[in-house]
Design a protein around this motif. Sequence first.
Motif, PDB file in Angstrom:
ATOM      1  N   VAL A  71      51.516 -11.294 -40.714  1.00 15.68           N
ATOM      2  CA  VAL A  71      52.063 -10.850 -39.428  1.00 15.68           C
ATOM      3  C   VAL A  71      51.096  -9.877 -38.755  1.00 15.68           C
ATOM      4  O   VAL A  71      50.887  -9.940 -37.543  1.00 15.68           O
ATOM      5  CB  VAL A  71      53.466 -10.230 -39.613  1.00 15.68           C
ATOM      6  CG1 VAL A  71      53.933  -9.521 -38.357  1.00 15.68           C
ATOM      7  CG2 VAL A  71      54.462 -11.296 -40.029  1.00 15.68           C
ATOM      8  N   TRP A  73      47.857  -9.831 -39.071  1.00 12.21           N
ATOM      9  CA  TRP A  73      46.752 -10.651 -38.561  1.00 12.21           C
ATOM     10  C   TRP A  73      47.171 -11.370 -37.281  1.00 12.21           C
ATOM     11  O   TRP A  73      46.391 -11.435 -36.323  1.00 12.21           O
ATOM     12  CB  TRP A  73      46.304 -11.647 -39.629  1.00 12.21           C
ATOM     13  CG  TRP A  73      45.252 -12.594 -39.161  1.00 12.21           C
ATOM     14  CD1 TRP A  73      43.932 -12.335 -39.030  1.00 12.21           C
ATOM     15  CD2 TRP A  73      45.455 -13.947 -38.733  1.00 12.21           C
ATOM     16  NE1 TRP A  73      43.287 -13.450 -38.555  1.00 12.21           N
ATOM     17  CE2 TRP A  73      44.203 -14.448 -38.366  1.00 12.21           C
ATOM     18  CE3 TRP A  73      46.565 -14.772 -38.642  1.00 12.21           C
ATOM     19  CZ2 TRP A  73      44.025 -15.751 -37.907  1.00 12.21           C
ATOM     20  CZ3 TRP A  73      46.395 -16.067 -38.182  1.00 12.21           C
ATOM     21  CH2 TRP A  73      45.132 -16.542 -37.823  1.00 12.21           C
ATOM     22  N   LEU A  74      48.399 -11.922 -37.258  1.00  9.52           N
ATOM     23  CA  LEU A  74      48.885 -12.593 -36.053  1.00  9.52           C
ATOM     24  C   LEU A  74      48.955 -11.643 -34.866  1.00  9.52           C
ATOM     25  O   LEU A  74      48.624 -12.019 -33.736  1.00  9.52           O
ATOM     26  CB  LEU A  74      50.272 -13.192 -36.297  1.00  9.52           C
ATOM     27  CG  LEU A  74      50.346 -14.543 -36.971  1.00  9.52           C
ATOM     28  CD1 LEU A  74      51.803 -14.946 -37.189  1.00  9.52           C
ATOM     29  CD2 LEU A  74      49.633 -15.595 -36.173  1.00  9.52           C
ATOM     30  N   ALA A  78      47.185 -12.029 -31.421  1.00  6.67           N
ATOM     31  CA  ALA A  78      47.999 -12.052 -30.201  1.00  6.67           C
ATOM     32  C   ALA A  78      47.532 -10.993 -29.216  1.00  6.67           C
ATOM     33  O   ALA A  78      47.611 -11.189 -28.010  1.00  6.67           O
ATOM     34  CB  ALA A  78      49.470 -11.841 -30.542  1.00  6.67           C
TER      35      ALA A  78
END
Length: 133
Positions: A71, A73-74, A78
Amino acid sequence: MKTLLWSLTGVFALVWSGLAWAAAGLVRWTVEALSTGRATELGKAAVEFKFPAWAEPFLDTGLLEMLQSFVRWLMEMAGTGAPMAGTAIGWLVPVVWVTWAFGLTVLIVIALLLNHLIKSLPRTGGGTAAATR
C-alpha cells in the motif's frame, strides 16, 4: 433445454452488467480520490494501522507488513500520477462500458449458437408415433 439456455444467459448477462457497473463506479471513485488527495489519506491510515495485541496470534503479521508495504508503494506511485488522474476518468469509464458491450455481445452470440445447435439436435420420439413405425 432452450429455456435453461436463455435463463442462464440472462443470469450471466445480469452478473456481467453488475460487474461492469461496479467497475465503472470503482474507477470513478479511484480517479476522484487520486485527484483530490483523499487516496493518500486512506493510504496513510492503512499503513499506520495497527491490529490490537489480542488479535496478533490469529493473524499472519508478516503478510500484514507485506500488504502495508505494498500500500505504501501504491501511494508513492499514486502521488506521481495524481495530476493526470482527473483526465483519466474521461477515457477509463468509457473503456469499462465498451468492454461490457463486447462481453455481452460475445455472450449473446454464444447463446445464439447454442440455441441453433439445440434446434438441430434430432428429437427423440417417446410417443406412440415412433412406436408404430
